[in-house]
Design a protein around this motif. Structure first.
Motif, PDB file in Angstrom:
ATOM      1  N   LEU A  65      18.630  -8.422 -10.948  1.00  0.00           N
ATOM      2  CA  LEU A  65      19.683  -7.420 -10.766  1.00  0.00           C
ATOM      3  C   LEU A  65      21.058  -7.945 -11.139  1.00  0.00           C
ATOM      4  N   ALA A  66      21.361  -9.184 -10.775  1.00  0.00           N
ATOM      5  CA  ALA A  66      22.687  -9.756 -11.060  1.00  0.00           C
ATOM      6  C   ALA A  66      22.608 -11.280 -11.052  1.00  0.00           C
ATOM      7  N   ASP A  67      23.332 -11.904 -11.970  1.00  0.00           N
ATOM      8  CA  ASP A  67      23.395 -13.365 -12.073  1.00  0.00           C
ATOM      9  C   ASP A  67      24.807 -13.849 -11.827  1.00  0.00           C
ATOM     10  N   GLU A  68      24.905 -14.973 -11.131  1.00  0.00           N
ATOM     11  CA  GLU A  68      26.176 -15.686 -10.983  1.00  0.00           C
ATOM     12  C   GLU A  68      27.326 -14.808 -10.496  1.00  0.00           C
ATOM     13  N   THR A  69      27.091 -13.991  -9.492  1.00  0.00           N
ATOM     14  CA  THR A  69      28.175 -13.215  -8.897  1.00  0.00           C
ATOM     15  C   THR A  69      28.817 -14.043  -7.787  1.00  0.00           C
ATOM     16  N   THR A  70      29.865 -13.540  -7.214  1.00  0.00           N
ATOM     17  CA  THR A  70      30.514 -14.202  -6.079  1.00  0.00           C
ATOM     18  C   THR A  70      29.537 -14.390  -4.928  1.00  0.00           C
ATOM     19  N   PHE A  71      28.579 -13.466  -4.813  1.00  0.00           N
ATOM     20  CA  PHE A  71      27.607 -13.499  -3.711  1.00  0.00           C
ATOM     21  C   PHE A  71      26.260 -14.067  -4.138  1.00  0.00           C
ATOM     22  N   GLY A  72      26.171 -14.680  -5.307  1.00  0.00           N
ATOM     23  CA  GLY A  72      24.940 -15.311  -5.750  1.00  0.00           C
ATOM     24  C   GLY A  72      24.157 -14.472  -6.742  1.00  0.00           C
ATOM     25  N   ASN A  73      22.879 -14.819  -6.885  1.00  0.00           N
ATOM     26  CA  ASN A  73      21.960 -14.117  -7.785  1.00  0.00           C
ATOM     27  C   ASN A  73      21.137 -13.116  -6.982  1.00  0.00           C
ATOM     28  N   PHE A  74      20.837 -11.966  -7.592  1.00  0.00           N
ATOM     29  CA  PHE A  74      20.064 -10.933  -6.917  1.00  0.00           C
ATOM     30  C   PHE A  74      18.865 -10.545  -7.779  1.00  0.00           C
ATOM     31  N   THR A  75      17.708 -10.454  -7.120  1.00  0.00           N
ATOM     32  CA  THR A  75      16.470 -10.061  -7.787  1.00  0.00           C
ATOM     33  C   THR A  75      15.758  -9.022  -6.930  1.00  0.00           C
ATOM     34  N   ALA A  76      15.172  -8.019  -7.584  1.00  0.00           N
ATOM     35  CA  ALA A  76      14.326  -7.038  -6.894  1.00  0.00           C
ATOM     36  C   ALA A  76      12.878  -7.361  -7.237  1.00  0.00           C
ATOM     37  N   SER A  77      12.005  -7.228  -6.265  1.00  0.00           N
ATOM     38  CA  SER A  77      10.581  -7.433  -6.529  1.00  0.00           C
ATOM     39  C   SER A  77       9.790  -6.388  -5.764  1.00  0.00           C
ATOM     40  N   GLY A  78       8.596  -6.138  -6.232  1.00  0.00           N
ATOM     41  CA  GLY A  78       7.759  -5.149  -5.577  1.00  0.00           C
ATOM     42  C   GLY A  78       6.291  -5.397  -5.822  1.00  0.00           C
ATOM     43  N   VAL A  79       5.485  -4.907  -4.884  1.00  0.00           N
ATOM     44  CA  VAL A  79       4.037  -4.984  -4.980  1.00  0.00           C
ATOM     45  C   VAL A  79       3.479  -3.647  -4.507  1.00  0.00           C
ATOM     46  N   LEU A  80       2.550  -3.082  -5.274  1.00  0.00           N
ATOM     47  CA  LEU A  80       1.871  -1.834  -4.919  1.00  0.00           C
ATOM     48  C   LEU A  80       0.377  -2.105  -4.963  1.00  0.00           C
ATOM     49  N   ASN A  81      -0.347  -1.720  -3.903  1.00  0.00           N
ATOM     50  CA  ASN A  81      -1.792  -1.950  -3.840  1.00  0.00           C
ATOM     51  C   ASN A  81      -2.518  -0.676  -3.453  1.00  0.00           C
ATOM     52  N   TYR A  82      -3.634  -0.445  -4.127  1.00  0.00           N
ATOM     53  CA  TYR A  82      -4.522   0.658  -3.772  1.00  0.00           C
ATOM     54  C   TYR A  82      -5.952   0.151  -3.895  1.00  0.00           C
ATOM     55  N   VAL A  83      -6.753   0.379  -2.863  1.00  0.00           N
ATOM     56  CA  VAL A  83      -8.167  -0.007  -2.911  1.00  0.00           C
ATOM     57  C   VAL A  83      -8.991   1.118  -2.286  1.00  0.00           C
ATOM     58  N   ARG A  84     -10.166   1.332  -2.843  1.00  0.00           N
ATOM     59  CA  ARG A  84     -11.062   2.367  -2.331  1.00  0.00           C
ATOM     60  C   ARG A  84     -12.465   1.788  -2.351  1.00  0.00           C
ATOM     61  N   GLY A  85     -13.228   2.027  -1.306  1.00  0.00           N
ATOM     62  CA  GLY A  85     -14.602   1.551  -1.234  1.00  0.00           C
ATOM     63  C   GLY A  85     -15.531   2.666  -0.794  1.00  0.00           C
ATOM     64  N   LYS A  86     -16.622   2.850  -1.526  1.00  0.00           N
ATOM     65  CA  LYS A  86     -17.614   3.880  -1.196  1.00  0.00           C
ATOM     66  C   LYS A  86     -18.991   3.244  -1.119  1.00  0.00           C
ATOM     67  N   ASN A  87     -19.745   3.631  -0.098  1.00  0.00           N
ATOM     68  CA  ASN A  87     -21.133   3.233   0.033  1.00  0.00           C
ATOM     69  C   ASN A  87     -21.945   4.203  -0.824  1.00  0.00           C
ATOM     70  N   ASP A  88     -22.541   3.714  -1.916  1.00  0.00           N
ATOM     71  CA  ASP A  88     -23.304   4.582  -2.826  1.00  0.00           C
ATOM     72  C   ASP A  88     -24.576   5.112  -2.188  1.00  0.00           C
ATOM     73  N   THR A  89     -25.141   4.378  -1.257  1.00  0.00           N
ATOM     74  CA  THR A  89     -26.389   4.782  -0.627  1.00  0.00           C
ATOM     75  C   THR A  89     -26.180   5.958   0.318  1.00  0.00           C
ATOM     76  N   THR A  90     -25.106   5.919   1.125  1.00  0.00           N
ATOM     77  CA  THR A  90     -24.885   6.956   2.139  1.00  0.00           C
ATOM     78  C   THR A  90     -23.765   7.928   1.776  1.00  0.00           C
ATOM     79  N   GLY A  91     -22.884   7.551   0.846  1.00  0.00           N
ATOM     80  CA  GLY A  91     -21.727   8.378   0.521  1.00  0.00           C
ATOM     81  C   GLY A  91     -20.560   8.172   1.472  1.00  0.00           C
ATOM     82  N   ASP A  92     -20.718   7.306   2.465  1.00  0.00           N
ATOM     83  CA  ASP A  92     -19.668   7.046   3.448  1.00  0.00           C
ATOM     84  C   ASP A  92     -18.607   6.134   2.840  1.00  0.00           C
ATOM     85  N   ASN A  93     -17.434   6.108   3.444  1.00  0.00           N
ATOM     86  CA  ASN A  93     -16.375   5.184   3.044  1.00  0.00           C
ATOM     87  C   ASN A  93     -16.689   3.800   3.598  1.00  0.00           C
ATOM     88  N   LEU A  94     -16.276   2.774   2.882  1.00  0.00           N
ATOM     89  CA  LEU A  94     -16.453   1.416   3.393  1.00  0.00           C
ATOM     90  C   LEU A  94     -15.439   1.165   4.505  1.00  0.00           C
TER      91      LEU A  94
END
Length: 187
Positions: A65-94
């Motif tokens: 976001l910003a380098d070498e400012t009076t207040f230092g360096n600023f960086t934004a970071s992010g993580v997005l996760n999605y997981v889905r599990g299905k039991n093929d035998t019963t059709g139920d969710n894991l």
């Protein structure tokens, strides 16, 4: 590379002989007909091998976001996760699958100090295992603050998790499964 980065990782796994559970159905005192149909109480389970599919998406990235400012360096970071599990035998969710979730952070670095403000967002958990009477959870958002100071090879960390002390139910916290008939009911 230092200014920004993005990583997208979709995945799919089919598991033959996935170790899951089914409600026991033998005619002993614990596994009667009621055990097969109860929807809001403890149930007796037995392990079984069944087929399952697990798929999802992991996205992570960072942006300077910003380098070498009076207040230092600023960086934004992010993580997005999605997981889905299905039991093929019963059709139920894991069981014990995390719903859609995201963490967004802004990191400030000045001299030997690093400060982070992080927002954690978690969606409703509605894809639950009916076999286990898994509990649904509501969505929530939390704010975390962290700071660290480094001296050569020593680092001191300080943090406040859940700054606003928000009450929430973590989707992977589960329930006490030892409730059974030997324990008094929970009020």
């Amino acid at each position: 590379q230092d200014q920004w980065g993005l990583k997208v990782s979709p995945y799919y796994t089919h598991v033959s002989d996935y170790i899951d559970a089914e409600r026991c159905s033998s005619v002993n005192t614990n596994c009667g007909a009621t055990n097969q149909t109860v929807t809001a109480a403890f149930v007796y389970l037995q392990r079984v091998n069944q087929d399952a599919d697990i798929y999802g998406l992991d996205v992570s990235g960072h942006l300077r976001l910003a380098d070498e400012t009076t207040f230092g360096n600023f960086t934004a970071s992010g993580v997005l996760n999605y997981v889905r599990g299905k039991n093929d035998t019963t059709g139920d969710n894991l069981y014990n699958m995390m719903p859609l979730n995201m963490k967004l952070s802004v990191i400030q670095r000045v001299a030997e100090w690093s400060n982070t403000a992080e927002v954690e967002l978690v969606d409703d958990k509605t894809d639950v295992s009916a076999t286990r009477n898994e509990i649904e959870t509501e969505s929530y958002g939390l704010l975390h603050l962290r700071a660290s100071r480094t001296w050569e090879q020593v680092r001191f960390d300080l943090g406040i998790e859940n700054v606003f002390d928000k009450l929430y139910s973590h989707p992977l916290s589960g329930a006490y499964t030892g409730q059974g008939i030997t324990m008094p009911p929970v009020a």
